[in-house]
Design a protein around this motif. Sequence first.
Motif, PDB file in Angstrom:
ATOM      1  N   ILE B 297     -28.198  37.116   0.743  1.00 31.76           N
ATOM      2  CA  ILE B 297     -27.840  37.594   2.049  1.00 31.76           C
ATOM      3  C   ILE B 297     -28.829  37.226   3.101  1.00 31.76           C
ATOM      4  N   ALA B 298     -30.018  37.375   2.640  1.00 31.04           N
ATOM      5  CA  ALA B 298     -31.305  36.982   3.422  1.00 31.04           C
ATOM      6  C   ALA B 298     -31.405  35.353   3.701  1.00 31.04           C
ATOM      7  N   THR B 301     -28.727  35.279   6.399  1.00 30.48           N
ATOM      8  CA  THR B 301     -28.957  35.758   7.640  1.00 30.48           C
ATOM      9  C   THR B 301     -30.574  35.153   8.448  1.00 30.48           C
ATOM     10  N   ILE B 304     -29.076  32.043   9.998  1.00 28.04           N
ATOM     11  CA  ILE B 304     -28.478  32.725  11.687  1.00 28.04           C
ATOM     12  C   ILE B 304     -29.803  33.008  12.361  1.00 28.04           C
ATOM     13  N   GLU B 327     -20.168  38.248   4.674  1.00 34.21           N
ATOM     14  CA  GLU B 327     -20.341  39.292   5.943  1.00 34.21           C
ATOM     15  C   GLU B 327     -21.006  38.696   6.884  1.00 34.21           C
ATOM     16  N   ALA B 328     -22.472  38.108   6.569  1.00 34.51           N
ATOM     17  CA  ALA B 328     -23.205  37.337   7.567  1.00 34.51           C
ATOM     18  C   ALA B 328     -22.390  35.998   8.068  1.00 34.51           C
ATOM     19  N   LEU B 331     -20.645  37.304  11.010  1.00 28.16           N
ATOM     20  CA  LEU B 331     -21.642  37.720  12.090  1.00 28.16           C
ATOM     21  C   LEU B 331     -21.862  36.171  12.710  1.00 28.16           C
ATOM     22  N   VAL B 335     -21.094  35.597  16.494  1.00 28.71           N
ATOM     23  CA  VAL B 335     -21.972  35.343  17.755  1.00 28.71           C
ATOM     24  C   VAL B 335     -21.962  33.951  18.045  1.00 28.71           C
ATOM     25  N   GLY B 469     -22.313  41.611  16.684  1.00 24.90           N
ATOM     26  CA  GLY B 469     -21.456  41.694  15.784  1.00 24.90           C
ATOM     27  C   GLY B 469     -20.135  42.358  16.442  1.00 24.90           C
ATOM     28  N   LEU B 470     -20.588  43.367  17.380  1.00 23.60           N
ATOM     29  CA  LEU B 470     -19.408  43.927  17.917  1.00 23.60           C
ATOM     30  C   LEU B 470     -18.478  43.067  18.935  1.00 23.60           C
TER      31      LEU B 470
END
Lengths: 339, 615
Positions: B297-298, B301, B304, B327-328, B331, B335, B469-470
């Motif tokens: 995950i890191a 991200t 990103i 999930e990332a 994101l 974005v 991410g919203l």
Amino acid sequence: MTTTLPVYTKKDFQTDQEVRWCPGCGDYAILSAVQQVFPELGVPREKFVVVSGIGCSSRFPYYMNTYGFHTIHGRAPAVATGLKLARPELEVWIATGDGDALSIGGNHTIHMLRRNVGLKVLLFNNRIYGLTKGQYSPTSETGKKAKSTPYGSVDRPFNVLSLALGAEATFVARSVDVFQGHLKATLRKAAAHRGSAFVEILQNCNIFNDGAWDSLVEKDVKEDHLIQLEHGQPLIFGKNKDKGIRMKGIDLEVVTLGNGVAESDLIVHDERHPNPAYAFLLSRMEALPGFPTPLGVLRAVDAPRYEEGANQQVQELIARKGPGDLAKLLSGGDTWEVK
Amino acid sequence: MATAEAPTRKRETIEQAVIRFCGDSGDGMQITGSQFTNTVAMYGNDIATFPDFPAEIRAPAGTLPGVSGFQLHFASGDVYTPGDAVDVLIAMNPAALKMNVADLKTNGILIVNTDNFKEIDLKKAQITVSPLEDGSLQGYRLFPVALTKLTRAALKDLGLDAKSMDRCKNFFALGMCYWLYNRAMDATDRYLDDKFKTKPALVEANKLAMKAGYSYCEATEAFQTSYEIPPAKLPPGTYRNINGNSALALGFVAASRQSGLPLFQGSYPITPASDILHELSMFKSFGVMTFQAEDEIAAMTSAIGAAYGGSLAITTTSGPGMALKMEAIGLAIAVELPMVICNIQRGGPSTGLPTKTEQADLFQALYGRNSEAPVPVLAPSTPGDCFWIALEACRIALKYMVPVIILSDGYLANGAEPWKVPDVSELPDFKVKFRTDAEGFMPYLRHPETLARAWAVPGTPGLEHRVGGLEKQDVTGNVNYEPLNHERMVHLRAAKVAAVVQEVPDVVPAGDPDGDLLFVGWGSTYGAITAALRSARGQGKRIGHVHLRHLNPLPRNLGDVLGRYKKVVVPEMNMGQLVWLLRAKYLVDAEGFNKIQGKPFKQSEIEAKIEEVLR
């Protein structure tokens, strides 16, 4: 830099976005403190980046007129690490909470601290999950009755500062949302630190965990229940400044001044003490009967920064080998010609 | 080096051969195979390799799970696969023999290390009677060789301990193969000089063992015939031997140069993708920043974060890591930042078959994220194509401000082929310009053709803005929960990915442009389908082959092409994912042809399918 910086005020760091925290939330006080401290730091506004994860605290970037990145749950330290590696000159601050940083993002938090990435971390600790409406968090006290623990939680909470120190954080501090002066002073110290600066901010969630810190921060008790750490000053607390802390074997001891106990017997706070065990002892006090909870900077030591080392390695290799030659790289190793 | 041959020996010129080295994981079979490969490739043969090794680093020595193999197909003509059946099998122990002998052609050459056929060795391989004695190897040309003893004898004057001497026996076997195929040993000499720079004793020992193997064939007259495979007629140019993971790494360095952006790789070690991290971490003088993250995950991200900061960001992984990144990736889609995610697919589910190949992550790449979250998906067809796919993925990501997924697999990653080194001046140029003009800047204002938003990196005065991410309002990028805005944004993100079709060339089928049967493939099945098609078309059947490099969006004319054939068959190393997609999208009665054994298709399997379909 030869260009002069614009003179900033708090207003320059406010956005036009409507702030959507609950009225009375401690986050407002933290936002206000940050917006007051940023203009003082001598950093051009465009160099600031506020990165967050998910949770109430993580809405922070939307209200800061800087570059901002509201990422996903728990991952702010990892996003910020990538950004800082790519752009070490940026001033990157993380806004996170107890659930975000210590539960879903615990792994990233400890590894960011271990690497000593030059990031400032503001951990808003309200001991509850607010945005998901009231479940207990990894800092909630054992026995916490919350939405998901109607009969009380049975797991032990993290001691936030012990955790950070265990991960070998080079700057560990604690402040309180409502202690504006102390909070701003702590933020300034964090800003001045060159590695990972980890600040736990005790923050009140007036909706789901109101009064979580009252026993520490209310006017009538705070002098007795808190101790303000000042570098170079003896550890003294209490309404009458008559209590102090000294070493007893490998433990700490609370003593009352007088009756043969002098100020010179007390520990003089040294945030730069090379042995992290000292700061760790301080971080454990709050769980001991009769001991105060520490506020201020527990530890601030210099150590190489990750992004600096990583970029230095690249620069050294470019200097040693010369800038990479793609044609040479592609035809590297054994080749043969077909005519 | 003695090259003079005994006059009684025959030297036969042949077109192609398939050779497989197999032994214990600790026997150095991968090095032996790679060395032989490098030598024949440099000589000018076309090649394809198939390294096949266990997930365990060292399973108990001599056991069946510990068997490691390396297969090479080399020829004076075109080579598309590592070969179905083997002409020469070198088996270092009974376990290796047991696991591999079925693939040896009738009358094929079988070289066996007889020193490893003691009772205890047989027991480890769960064999009761030695196959050297039970007549089971009658159909092969068996050459029993005391490899261990002969190697020790050759090295006896070097003062090495027995263990160190025994470690050289693979080079004895390699020397035998060099004699068998009349190949010079100088490239391997150079390799040894470099590899053991600091250990001259090992250089000498391995060289000596190799020469002893060569001389053994020369002296004993065990082999009456040696073989000559002339160089292949490849297009003119400079060539090197390359595997898929190396080609990806080089492609990303090239993309960094062509885009003018520093390369950032965030990755977590995982088989079979780790070699990309190993390679890129050596290329720091190209300004490459590699970050071994604390988890998958890191890894994603951090990429990103680096993309947000203006780097050409990539992450590399395999299926299980891909699952963690999803999930990332969502994101990154929200974005709208450019980056490339490589999935070097392996057998699953879960940990599955870490060292074996599979193509079962296509649906994961296309649909594995929550909500409507499309991304462009590309797949290389050959090891060398991995270089070009890396460039293409970066170009698309940067032009459309979108994360792009590359689906490679374990077979492409480790398999090698000759690769024509491209002229750097002919690489596509896609220099990136960040937004710097504050006038009229809105974070989600789009380019009319690509629908890409502007890339405004932190540090740019006057462009301070927030992303996240919203769901956001179109144009302004402000957080927005309005129903119609959300629907508009979902459509916009999809339209942007759909617009990438502008970059996708129309497909032109190989073989017949219409007819009885069309194969549609993607990824590493390219070689087997191509080879089968060549041999089947020689028999007068009208067959075409489309191999998709762009899996999302699909080429504009694909539907038309599918309609030009009576039957459509889709060979895949999964339960039928692309075929599902084609049926759904084009309402075509395409048929799946599936193999899920952790092994690539054989040419003969595709040929049999052709027979079956066109019967």
